[in-house]
Every structure is written in C-alpha cells, then in structure tokens.
Design an enzyme around this catalytic site. Structure first.
Site, mmCIF file in Angstrom:
data_model
loop_
_atom_site.group_PDB
_atom_site.id
_atom_site.type_symbol
_atom_site.label_atom_id
_atom_site.label_comp_id
_atom_site.label_asym_id
_atom_site.label_seq_id
_atom_site.Cartn_x
_atom_site.Cartn_y
_atom_site.Cartn_z
ATOM 1 N N ARG A 31 0.810 -1.217 0.000
ATOM 2 C CA ARG A 31 0.000 0.000 0.000
ATOM 3 C C ARG A 31 0.849 1.275 0.000
ATOM 4 N NH1 ARG A 31 -2.395 -3.424 -1.558
ATOM 5 N NH2 ARG A 31 -4.349 -4.348 -0.843
ATOM 6 N N SER B 176 -11.335 0.223 3.005
ATOM 7 C CA SER B 176 -10.605 -0.444 4.085
ATOM 8 C C SER B 176 -9.957 0.600 4.994
ATOM 9 C CB SER B 176 -9.532 -1.369 3.518
ATOM 10 O OG SER B 176 -10.122 -2.420 2.788
ATOM 11 N N GLU C 169 -5.097 2.816 6.922
ATOM 12 C CA GLU C 169 -4.977 2.783 5.463
ATOM 13 C C GLU C 169 -5.697 3.988 4.866
ATOM 14 O OE1 GLU C 169 -6.298 -0.059 1.718
ATOM 15 O OE2 GLU C 169 -5.503 -0.993 3.535
#
Length: 300
Positions: free
Chosen positions: A172, A221, A291
């Site tokens: 990520r 998320s 996130e």
C-alpha cells in the site's frame, strides 16, 4: 483567505476556487473546505503550479476520495483534484495507458472490451488510477506493481516517466519523487477470452457486494492488514463490530469499514477509528495502521 493573498497562486488555466467545500467529493460525505481547490486544465497547467507556487504554500492531492477522510477544520493551502483533463484511457495491443483521474473500474472495463486480461482486479478497487499507483492498490490477489510498466509523474522540476522498478513499491505504498503527482500510467495486459474476462469481473463485483458495505457512506478499508493477519478479524475479535460513536459506525457487514450513518463528523469517524485501534491493541497486542488517508486540520 484574504484577497491580498490570492496573487500568491501562479496564473493557471484550470478552475481555481477559494474556500471550496470538499465533503461532497469524499465517499464519507463529511469534512471541511479547502483553502484553495484547483482542478488543473492539463499536465502543463499542473506543472506550472508545482514549479511556481510559493514554497510555503501547502499542497495536497486528492483523487476519487474513496479512501480519504477530510478533517472538519479543512485543508490549508491548495488542494489539487485531477479531473477532466486527466481522464483518457488509450487501449494498445498489449496493455493500456490511463490518465490519473480515470477510475480503476473504468480501466478494467476498457481492458475487458478490448479482450485484454490481467486487469480484472481493478474492477474491485473504488478509486482512480493516480491513487492506485501512489498507494500500490491491490485486490483479489493482484497489486498495481504486478501489472505496471511505467508512470508519468509531474514534479516541480518537470514531467518524469519512471519504470515500475524505480517506484519502490511496498504494501500500500510507492516511493514517488518529492512533491510528485502521478498524471498517467501504462499497464500490461495480455489477449484473453472475452467471456472469461467478463465472468471474472462479475465474480469480483458480486464478492464486493456480498462482503462490503459498498452502498454506504464509507471510506473503504480503514486499516492495513498487519503481517500475517487480517485487520477485520482482529477488529471482530476485539468486539468492535457495530461499534458506534455518534453517527459513525464500524460496519456490521465488514468490520474493517467505517460508515457515516448520516451526520457523522470527520472527528466522530477518526475517534471511532482510534477507539478500534486501542481495543485491538489491548486485545491482541497488535497496533493497526491507518490505510485511510486523513488530511487537514481538526476543528478548533
């Protein structure tokens, strides 16, 4: 911002708006305004901003804002949103080139229409290409790093084209040049069976619909998966499924999603997320990492 400060922005051809509301852009539908909101006309316009803006003026980039929380006090400086001048998708024989504002799902659909396989996973990511590259977005076993050939990145010193290997991809994240903004990218794909490609995309969309609160005011998320763990399972084990603070709630359908039930403030959502982190840490000893990208200032 005082009118006397307006000339600090360089001459730009795109749309510039002062004290611009940002909540409507975000999937959470909450948050404060941008001091300045710029929608550049094209890459050249963006390069002018990066080159000529005052060094002390903060700059923030937003894309589809599907994984973004804008704090209630708003965002200082200039917020850049790439829009119409950055939305083209060009299909090639062994892949496609997509501008940064093109939606991930739209790119997957272009590939499918051309009978190109390998990009179906993008249909399960609710964002835009610029953000997908910047955060190495992934779903259903594939990440951007697995299919990216190169990305073009606007920087204060000009436009760079960097191969995927130069972007330092991790989980990520990507290591973009300092002050860089992704403007377009090329993805590899291979000729495939059109029916099989379409079936895989239907499968991905059905899985999202069945397991995620896709029709709610959410930000995707909330926390990254810790090594060897699933964030949702840790949250569930800590008793946080359905937990509420005001109109902010941990989704009962997928507890790694936060939901704005209607009138939640950004402060409510962030407090709820921090409460979840604290409970997970107390229950498992694992500290979850956000996130969702949080920008701006808390309301005084």
């Amino acid at each position: 911002m005082p009118e006397s400060a307006a000339p600090t922005l360089p001459p730009l051809r795109g749309r510039v708006q002062a004290e611009a509301p940002l909540a409507a852009f975000t999937w959470f539908r909450t948050g404060g305004p941008a001091e300045w909101l710029l929608r550049p006309a094209d890459a050249e316009d963006l390069l002018v901003l990066l080159r000529d803006r005052p060094a002390e003026m903060p700059l923030t980039v937003i894309g589809a804002a599907s994984n973004l929380l804008v704090r209630d006090g708003g965002v200082r400086g200039v917020v850049v949103k790439l829009a119409r001048g950055f939305s083209e998708v060009m299909v090639e024989a062994d892949g496609l080139v997509a501008d940064a504002a093109a939606l991930d799902a739209t790119v997957a659909e272009h590939a499918a229409a051309a009978g190109l396989a390998g990009l179906e996973f993008l249909s399960g990511i609710p964002g835009s290409i610029g953000g997908a590259v910047a955060m190495n977005a992934g779903a259903y076993g594939t990440e951007v790093k697995d299919v990216l050939d190169w990305a073009e990145i606007a920087t204060p010193s000009g436009l760079l084209r960097l191969e995927a290997a130069a972007l330092g991809f991790g989980y990520r994240r990507a290591a973009l040049p300092e002050g860089g903004i992704v403007t377009r990218a090329r993805f590899r794909a291979a000729p495939g069976d059109a029916a099989a490609i379409a079936a895989r995309m239907r499968e991905i969309r059905a899985a999202r619909e069945a397991t995620q609160p896709v029709r709610a005011r959410t930000g995707g998320s909330t926390f990254k998966n810790p090594p060897g763990e699933k964030a949702w399972a840790l949250i569930d084990a800590a008793g946080c499924r359905g937990l509420r603070i005001g109109e902010a709630q941990v989704s009962e359908k997928h507890c790694n999603f936060l939901i704005n039930l209607g009138s939640a403030t950004a402060a409510d959502l962030e407090e709820l997320g921090e409460t979840v982190r604290a409970r997970v840490a107390a229950q498992s000893g694992i500290t979850l990492e956000w996130e969702i990208r949080r920008i701006g200032e808390k309301r005084a």
